[in-house]
Design a protein around this motif. Structure first.
Motif, short mmCIF file in Angstrom:
data_model
loop_
_atom_site.label_atom_id
_atom_site.label_comp_id
_atom_site.label_asym_id
_atom_site.label_seq_id
_atom_site.Cartn_x
_atom_site.Cartn_y
_atom_site.Cartn_z
N ARG A 181 -70.54 -54.13 -66.74
CA ARG A 181 -69.49 -54.17 -67.80
C ARG A 181 -68.07 -54.68 -67.06
NH1 ARG A 181 -70.82 -54.02 -73.06
NH2 ARG A 181 -69.00 -52.92 -73.38
N ILE A 182 -67.64 -54.42 -66.15
CA ILE A 182 -66.30 -54.57 -65.70
C ILE A 182 -66.49 -55.65 -64.33
CG2 ILE A 182 -64.13 -53.64 -65.06
CD1 ILE A 182 -64.84 -51.11 -65.98
N LYS A 183 -65.75 -56.92 -64.61
CA LYS A 183 -65.97 -57.91 -63.65
C LYS A 183 -65.58 -57.66 -62.40
CE LYS A 183 -65.40 -63.04 -63.47
NZ LYS A 183 -64.61 -64.17 -64.06
N LYS A 184 -64.44 -56.89 -62.29
CA LYS A 184 -63.72 -56.61 -60.80
C LYS A 184 -64.85 -55.58 -60.27
CE LYS A 184 -58.79 -57.38 -61.62
NZ LYS A 184 -57.55 -56.88 -61.72
N PHE A 185 -65.26 -54.60 -60.96
CA PHE A 185 -66.31 -53.88 -60.16
C PHE A 185 -67.48 -54.59 -59.80
CE2 PHE A 185 -65.00 -49.62 -60.41
CZ PHE A 185 -63.89 -49.35 -61.24
N ARG A 186 -67.95 -55.42 -60.63
CA ARG A 186 -69.28 -56.37 -60.32
C ARG A 186 -69.00 -57.15 -59.25
NH1 ARG A 186 -69.90 -58.10 -65.02
NH2 ARG A 186 -68.92 -60.14 -64.87
N SER A 187 -67.87 -57.89 -58.87
CA SER A 187 -67.36 -58.68 -57.75
C SER A 187 -67.29 -57.86 -56.66
CB SER A 187 -66.18 -59.21 -57.94
OG SER A 187 -66.16 -60.11 -59.18
N ALA A 188 -66.88 -56.67 -56.46
CA ALA A 188 -66.66 -55.62 -55.68
C ALA A 188 -68.20 -55.09 -55.23
CB ALA A 188 -65.76 -54.51 -55.82
N PHE A 189 -69.01 -54.81 -56.07
CA PHE A 189 -70.44 -54.18 -56.04
C PHE A 189 -71.22 -55.56 -55.18
CE2 PHE A 189 -75.05 -54.07 -57.03
CZ PHE A 189 -75.13 -52.66 -56.78
N LEU A 190 -71.06 -56.69 -55.57
CA LEU A 190 -71.76 -57.86 -55.07
C LEU A 190 -71.34 -58.18 -53.54
CD1 LEU A 190 -71.88 -60.38 -58.10
CD2 LEU A 190 -73.92 -59.08 -57.12
N ARG A 191 -70.11 -58.03 -53.30
CA ARG A 191 -69.47 -58.31 -52.09
C ARG A 191 -70.11 -57.01 -51.18
NH1 ARG A 191 -64.76 -58.05 -53.30
NH2 ARG A 191 -64.11 -56.01 -52.78
N ILE A 192 -69.97 -55.82 -51.32
CA ILE A 192 -70.66 -54.78 -50.58
C ILE A 192 -72.08 -54.94 -50.29
CG2 ILE A 192 -71.04 -52.36 -50.44
CD1 ILE A 192 -68.56 -51.93 -52.03
N TRP A 193 -72.73 -55.33 -51.33
CA TRP A 193 -74.15 -55.65 -51.34
C TRP A 193 -74.62 -56.40 -50.17
CZ3 TRP A 193 -78.60 -53.19 -52.97
CH2 TRP A 193 -79.70 -53.92 -52.87
N HIS A 194 -73.91 -57.75 -50.43
CA HIS A 194 -74.25 -58.97 -49.45
C HIS A 194 -73.65 -58.60 -47.95
CE1 HIS A 194 -74.50 -61.33 -53.35
NE2 HIS A 194 -75.16 -61.93 -52.55
N GLN A 195 -72.72 -57.72 -47.96
CA GLN A 195 -72.15 -57.38 -46.41
C GLN A 195 -72.69 -56.29 -46.08
OE1 GLN A 195 -67.99 -56.54 -46.69
NE2 GLN A 195 -67.90 -56.23 -44.62
N TYR A 196 -73.19 -55.50 -46.63
CA TYR A 196 -73.89 -54.06 -45.80
C TYR A 196 -75.37 -54.15 -45.80
CZ TYR A 196 -69.09 -52.73 -45.20
OH TYR A 196 -67.91 -52.34 -44.80
N PHE A 197 -76.09 -54.69 -47.02
CA PHE A 197 -77.43 -54.57 -47.32
C PHE A 197 -78.03 -55.84 -47.11
CE2 PHE A 197 -75.75 -51.24 -49.90
CZ PHE A 197 -76.31 -50.09 -49.49
N CYS A 199 -76.92 -58.08 -44.93
CA CYS A 199 -76.23 -58.53 -43.71
C CYS A 199 -75.68 -60.14 -43.81
CB CYS A 199 -77.30 -58.63 -42.72
SG CYS A 199 -77.92 -56.94 -42.50
N LYS A 200 -75.03 -60.38 -44.89
CA LYS A 200 -74.29 -61.75 -44.94
C LYS A 200 -72.69 -61.25 -45.06
CE LYS A 200 -77.82 -63.79 -48.04
NZ LYS A 200 -78.30 -64.51 -49.06
N GLY A 201 -72.01 -62.22 -44.56
CA GLY A 201 -70.58 -62.44 -44.36
C GLY A 201 -70.07 -62.50 -45.78
N THR A 202 -68.61 -62.21 -45.88
CA THR A 202 -67.95 -62.62 -47.23
C THR A 202 -66.88 -63.52 -47.04
OG1 THR A 202 -66.33 -60.88 -46.40
CG2 THR A 202 -68.24 -59.91 -47.83
N LYS A 203 -67.24 -64.60 -46.21
CA LYS A 203 -66.47 -65.71 -45.94
C LYS A 203 -66.23 -66.45 -47.26
CE LYS A 203 -66.53 -67.75 -42.18
NZ LYS A 203 -66.73 -68.66 -41.06
N GLY A 204 -64.93 -66.46 -47.86
CA GLY A 204 -64.77 -67.42 -49.07
C GLY A 204 -65.15 -66.45 -50.54
N GLY A 205 -65.59 -65.29 -50.29
CA GLY A 205 -65.95 -64.45 -51.17
C GLY A 205 -67.09 -64.92 -52.29
#
Length: 212
Positions: A181-197, A199-205
Motif C-alpha cells: 500500500r505504501i510506495k516507500k515501504f515497498r521500495s525498502a522491502f524490495l531492496r532488502i529482499w534483493h540484498q539479503y535473499f 544475494c544481489k547488490g543494490t547498486k543504483g537502487g
C-alpha cells in the motif's frame, strides 16, 4: 488551517510515545507473573499438604493464565477501548480529509489537493492495518469471554487453534500491507529482499526507486 502534523509529532515525541507503548505492553504482559494467575487455584485443588514437587502443571495456556485477567484486564481495558478509540479517530480523520478534498480550489491550489490525496491513501492503509488487527484478535478474545462467562459451553478445539493462528499471523500481515500500500515501504522491502535473499547488490537502487 495548514497541516500541523510535523510541528506536533516531532521525532522526540514519537520516540517517547513508542517507549511508553512498549513499557505499558511489558507491564500488562508480565502481570500474570506478579501473581494474577491460576497457581493458587491449582494448589487448592491439589490439597494443602501437596509439596512443590508434587504440584504438576499441565502445560496449557488456560491452565496457568487466569481468564479473569484475559477478559477483564486484557480485553476490556487494553484491547477493546483502544480499538474503539482508534476507530473513532480514523472516522474523524477520513471526515476531515474528505472535507478538504471536496473544497473547491483554484488551479493554483493543486498542492493541498495532492497533499490530502496522499494523506487519504496513507490513512486507508493504516485503517486496513487496524481492521486486520481486529479481525485477527477479536475471535480469540470472544472465545475467552465464552470460557469465562459460560463455563458449561463447549467450544470446538479447532476454533481455538484457528483463533490462535490468526493472532500469530497478524504479526506477518502488517509488513505485507505496508509493502503493497505504501510506495516507500515497498521500495525498502524490495531492496532488502534483493540484498539479503537474492544475494544481489543494490547498486543504483530498484527500478521503483530510480523512477521516484
Amino acid at each position: 488551517v495548514p497541516p500541523r502534523y510535523k510541528s506536533v509529532v516531532t521525532p522526540r515525541r514519537a520516540a517517547v510515545a513508542i517507549a511508553c507503548c512498549w513499557l505499558v505492553s511489558l507491564l500488562v504482559g508480565l502481570t500474570p507473573m506478579f501473581g494474577w494467575n491460576n497457581l493458587s487455584k491449582m494448589r487448592r485443588t491439589e490439597g494443602p499438604n501437596a509439596t512443590q514437587a508434587e504440584l504438576l502443571i499441565t502445560c496449557q495456556f488456560e491452565t496457568v493464565i487466569s481468564m479473569e485477567y484475559m477478559v477483564y484486564f486484557n480485553f476490556f481495558v487494553w484491547v477493546l477501548p483502544p480499538l474503539l478509540l482508534m476507530l473513532l479517530i480514523y472516522l474523524e480523520v477520513f471526515n476531515l480529509i474528505r472535507k478538504q478534498l471536496n473544497k473547491k480550489v483554484s488551479s493554483s491550489s493543486a498542492d493541498p489537493q495532492k497533499y490530502y490525496g496522499k494523506e487519504l491513501k496513507i490513512a486507508k492503509s493504516l485503517a486496513l492495518v487496524l481492521f486486520l488487527f481486529a479481525l485477527s484478535w477479536l475471535p480469540l478474545h470472544v472465545l475467552n469471554c465464552i470460557t469465562l462467562f459460560c463455563p458449561s459451553c463447549h467450544t470446538p478445539p479447532i476454533l481455538t487453534y484457528v483463533a490462535i493462528f490468526l493472532t500469530h499471523g497478524n504479526s506477518a500481515m502488517n509488513p505485507i500491507v505496508y509493502a503493497f500500500r505504501i510506495k516507500k515501504f515497498r521500495s525498502a522491502f524490495l531492496r532488502i529482499w534483493h540484498q539479503y535473499f537474492c544475494c544481489k547488490g543494490t547498486k543504483g537502487g530498484t527500478a521503483e526507486e530510480q523512477g521516484d
